[in-house]
Scaffold this motif. Sequence first.
Motif, PDB file in Angstrom:
ATOM      1  N   LEU A 205      -9.625 -39.148  20.644  1.00  0.00           N
ATOM      2  CA  LEU A 205      -8.876 -40.379  20.880  1.00  0.00           C
ATOM      3  C   LEU A 205      -9.346 -41.045  22.175  1.00  0.00           C
ATOM      4  O   LEU A 205      -9.562 -42.265  22.217  1.00  0.00           O
ATOM      5  CB  LEU A 205      -7.379 -40.077  20.954  1.00  0.00           C
ATOM      6  CG  LEU A 205      -6.466 -41.268  21.267  1.00  0.00           C
ATOM      7  CD1 LEU A 205      -6.643 -42.381  20.237  1.00  0.00           C
ATOM      8  CD2 LEU A 205      -5.005 -40.825  21.333  1.00  0.00           C
ATOM      9  N   ALA A 206      -9.517 -40.263  23.229  1.00  0.00           N
ATOM     10  CA  ALA A 206      -9.996 -40.812  24.498  1.00  0.00           C
ATOM     11  C   ALA A 206     -11.379 -41.434  24.343  1.00  0.00           C
ATOM     12  O   ALA A 206     -11.649 -42.530  24.854  1.00  0.00           O
ATOM     13  CB  ALA A 206     -10.024 -39.710  25.563  1.00  0.00           C
ATOM     14  N   ILE A 241      -9.232 -48.586  28.839  1.00  0.00           N
ATOM     15  CA  ILE A 241      -9.920 -47.622  29.700  1.00  0.00           C
ATOM     16  C   ILE A 241      -8.909 -46.728  30.404  1.00  0.00           C
ATOM     17  O   ILE A 241      -9.050 -45.497  30.436  1.00  0.00           O
ATOM     18  CB  ILE A 241     -10.812 -48.352  30.725  1.00  0.00           C
ATOM     19  CG1 ILE A 241     -12.000 -49.017  30.021  1.00  0.00           C
ATOM     20  CG2 ILE A 241     -11.306 -47.382  31.803  1.00  0.00           C
ATOM     21  CD1 ILE A 241     -12.824 -49.925  30.907  1.00  0.00           C
ATOM     22  N   ALA A 242      -7.868 -47.334  30.962  1.00  0.00           N
ATOM     23  CA  ALA A 242      -6.850 -46.552  31.669  1.00  0.00           C
ATOM     24  C   ALA A 242      -6.174 -45.560  30.731  1.00  0.00           C
ATOM     25  O   ALA A 242      -5.957 -44.393  31.089  1.00  0.00           O
ATOM     26  CB  ALA A 242      -5.822 -47.494  32.284  1.00  0.00           C
ATOM     27  N   VAL A 246      -6.337 -41.347  30.958  1.00  0.00           N
ATOM     28  CA  VAL A 246      -5.118 -40.522  31.018  1.00  0.00           C
ATOM     29  C   VAL A 246      -5.122 -39.479  29.901  1.00  0.00           C
ATOM     30  O   VAL A 246      -4.833 -38.293  30.124  1.00  0.00           O
ATOM     31  CB  VAL A 246      -3.858 -41.410  30.936  1.00  0.00           C
ATOM     32  CG1 VAL A 246      -2.610 -40.549  30.724  1.00  0.00           C
ATOM     33  CG2 VAL A 246      -3.705 -42.235  32.205  1.00  0.00           C
ATOM     34  N   VAL A 247      -5.447 -39.906  28.691  1.00  0.00           N
ATOM     35  CA  VAL A 247      -5.495 -38.982  27.547  1.00  0.00           C
ATOM     36  C   VAL A 247      -6.521 -37.885  27.806  1.00  0.00           C
ATOM     37  O   VAL A 247      -6.277 -36.695  27.552  1.00  0.00           O
ATOM     38  CB  VAL A 247      -5.826 -39.744  26.246  1.00  0.00           C
ATOM     39  CG1 VAL A 247      -6.100 -38.770  25.097  1.00  0.00           C
ATOM     40  CG2 VAL A 247      -4.690 -40.690  25.865  1.00  0.00           C
ATOM     41  N   LEU A 248      -7.688 -38.271  28.327  1.00  0.00           N
ATOM     42  CA  LEU A 248      -8.745 -37.295  28.605  1.00  0.00           C
ATOM     43  C   LEU A 248      -8.319 -36.309  29.687  1.00  0.00           C
ATOM     44  O   LEU A 248      -8.531 -35.093  29.547  1.00  0.00           O
ATOM     45  CB  LEU A 248     -10.017 -38.027  29.026  1.00  0.00           C
ATOM     46  CG  LEU A 248     -11.176 -37.139  29.495  1.00  0.00           C
ATOM     47  CD1 LEU A 248     -11.641 -36.221  28.371  1.00  0.00           C
ATOM     48  CD2 LEU A 248     -12.325 -37.986  30.021  1.00  0.00           C
ATOM     49  N   GLN A 263     -17.968 -35.752  25.629  1.00  0.00           N
ATOM     50  CA  GLN A 263     -18.463 -37.109  25.386  1.00  0.00           C
ATOM     51  C   GLN A 263     -17.549 -38.146  26.027  1.00  0.00           C
ATOM     52  O   GLN A 263     -18.017 -39.153  26.582  1.00  0.00           O
ATOM     53  CB  GLN A 263     -18.555 -37.366  23.884  1.00  0.00           C
ATOM     54  CG  GLN A 263     -19.657 -36.602  23.176  1.00  0.00           C
ATOM     55  CD  GLN A 263     -19.738 -36.984  21.704  1.00  0.00           C
ATOM     56  OE1 GLN A 263     -19.905 -38.135  21.354  1.00  0.00           O
ATOM     57  NE2 GLN A 263     -19.594 -35.995  20.834  1.00  0.00           N
ATOM     58  N   ALA A 264     -16.242 -37.897  25.964  1.00  0.00           N
ATOM     59  CA  ALA A 264     -15.295 -38.827  26.562  1.00  0.00           C
ATOM     60  C   ALA A 264     -15.446 -38.849  28.086  1.00  0.00           C
ATOM     61  O   ALA A 264     -15.303 -39.904  28.722  1.00  0.00           O
ATOM     62  CB  ALA A 264     -13.866 -38.453  26.174  1.00  0.00           C
ATOM     63  N   ALA A 265     -15.723 -37.699  28.685  1.00  0.00           N
ATOM     64  CA  ALA A 265     -15.935 -37.649  30.134  1.00  0.00           C
ATOM     65  C   ALA A 265     -17.138 -38.495  30.538  1.00  0.00           C
ATOM     66  O   ALA A 265     -17.118 -39.186  31.566  1.00  0.00           O
ATOM     67  CB  ALA A 265     -16.117 -36.200  30.582  1.00  0.00           C
ATOM     68  N   ILE A 266     -18.194 -38.456  29.735  1.00  0.00           N
ATOM     69  CA  ILE A 266     -19.376 -39.283  30.005  1.00  0.00           C
ATOM     70  C   ILE A 266     -19.016 -40.760  29.889  1.00  0.00           C
ATOM     71  O   ILE A 266     -19.383 -41.577  30.744  1.00  0.00           O
ATOM     72  CB  ILE A 266     -20.508 -38.899  29.028  1.00  0.00           C
ATOM     73  CG1 ILE A 266     -21.007 -37.481  29.318  1.00  0.00           C
ATOM     74  CG2 ILE A 266     -21.657 -39.906  29.111  1.00  0.00           C
ATOM     75  CD1 ILE A 266     -21.888 -36.898  28.233  1.00  0.00           C
ATOM     76  N   ALA A 267     -18.279 -41.107  28.836  1.00  0.00           N
ATOM     77  CA  ALA A 267     -17.865 -42.504  28.650  1.00  0.00           C
ATOM     78  C   ALA A 267     -16.975 -42.962  29.798  1.00  0.00           C
ATOM     79  O   ALA A 267     -17.056 -44.118  30.243  1.00  0.00           O
ATOM     80  CB  ALA A 267     -17.132 -42.656  27.317  1.00  0.00           C
ATOM     81  N   ALA A 268     -16.114 -42.069  30.306  1.00  0.00           N
ATOM     82  CA  ALA A 268     -15.221 -42.421  31.409  1.00  0.00           C
ATOM     83  C   ALA A 268     -16.013 -42.704  32.683  1.00  0.00           C
ATOM     84  O   ALA A 268     -15.662 -43.607  33.454  1.00  0.00           O
ATOM     85  CB  ALA A 268     -14.221 -41.296  31.647  1.00  0.00           C
ATOM     86  N   LEU A 269     -17.080 -41.954  32.913  1.00  0.00           N
ATOM     87  CA  LEU A 269     -17.907 -42.196  34.098  1.00  0.00           C
ATOM     88  C   LEU A 269     -18.615 -43.544  34.010  1.00  0.00           C
ATOM     89  O   LEU A 269     -18.763 -44.252  35.016  1.00  0.00           O
ATOM     90  CB  LEU A 269     -18.923 -41.060  34.266  1.00  0.00           C
ATOM     91  CG  LEU A 269     -18.326 -39.745  34.783  1.00  0.00           C
ATOM     92  CD1 LEU A 269     -19.307 -38.601  34.610  1.00  0.00           C
ATOM     93  CD2 LEU A 269     -17.931 -39.892  36.256  1.00  0.00           C
TER      94      LEU A 269
END
Length: 381
Positions: A205-206, A241-242, A246-248, A263-269
């Motif tokens: 989801l994130a 994005i916010a 939070v979900v991640l 993958q979500a951590a990479i997208a968040a960066l």
Amino acid sequence: MNEAVLRELTPAVIGVLVHRGVDFATAEDAVQEALIRATSTWPDRPPADPKGWLVKVAWRKFLDEHRSETARRDRELRVDAQPTPGQAESVDDTLQLFFLCAHPSLTPSSAVALTLRAVGGLTTRQIAQSYLVPEATMAQRISRAKRTVRDVRFDEAGDLATVLRVLYLIFNEGYTGDIDLAAEAIRLTRQLAGTTTDEETAGLLALMLLHHARRPARTRADGTLVALPEQDRSRWDTALIAEGVVVLQRALRRDRLGEFQAQAAIAALHADAPRAEETDWIQIVGWYDELFSLNDSPVVQLNRAVAIGEADGAAAGLAALAAVDSTMPRYAAASAYLHEKAGDLPIAADLYAEAARTAPTLAERHHLTLQAARLRKFQPN
């Protein structure tokens, strides 16, 4: 009545009919008929009990389809023993429907179609339009899928990882026709996340939210692609994005890392960088290392090589790319980018042209062709 609300009620209504003894395929057909009637007959204000209304109409449709004297008497006895629609509100069969529609015995395309229809509440026509195939073709695909899972028990344990892969496939289709499949995949993943505490479901989801947040900046008015470094970041959806971050963060705190979380951590960066040149590529490489330990696929290797090129220089990126299968889709495009970064413009131009010839979409082909033309302007005649 908002069509999205109707779609959200679909799994619960199918669940009620299945618990009354109706087989899944028949229940799904009856609920589709109820949804069609709802969209054509409901006034601007929905009934006081929308779910109860749908259950009642779908149940009558089932009875009408199977009416005979003996069978009718038997079913009427069953009707008397059934709980009222209101009493069934606490039963949530959404997760079991996800498992059934993404059953491992189905092909990915069949699982996607069945999920969109039975869990998503979309009509066969809407699904066909989204996948640019004739309605009859999609109807056959859905019918075959329902026959395949006909003997699967509704309460049989399913494979959550398969469900997540199906939802990711839906998300990556984007949208055509009148249904935005990316948005629909997010809606369905939210629905699934509400039925499980699984970290990877939250990670998916994130990931969807973070990718979807960049969508407004991905294309120009003429439909051409805009590469990530060139995107107007003021057009990114900061609310999505916010929410995705939070979900991640909640998922990562459980310390059970999976592929979608990485993958979500990479997208968040990427989303965290105010400008492309401020992207924390060192952390991104670290997350690609984590992802590679979970999934050493050529796709991960390819993306990791590009990230290494950003963090440690083009030469390091090309060295990492040398370990990747050169027949991989987008290999030539990655190689072109790294060669351009290294200053090898003639080689990069040829590689961009090669990548354009094998690009999977017209938009990508056009983008890569423009990159080749841009570099060739600087070459001597």
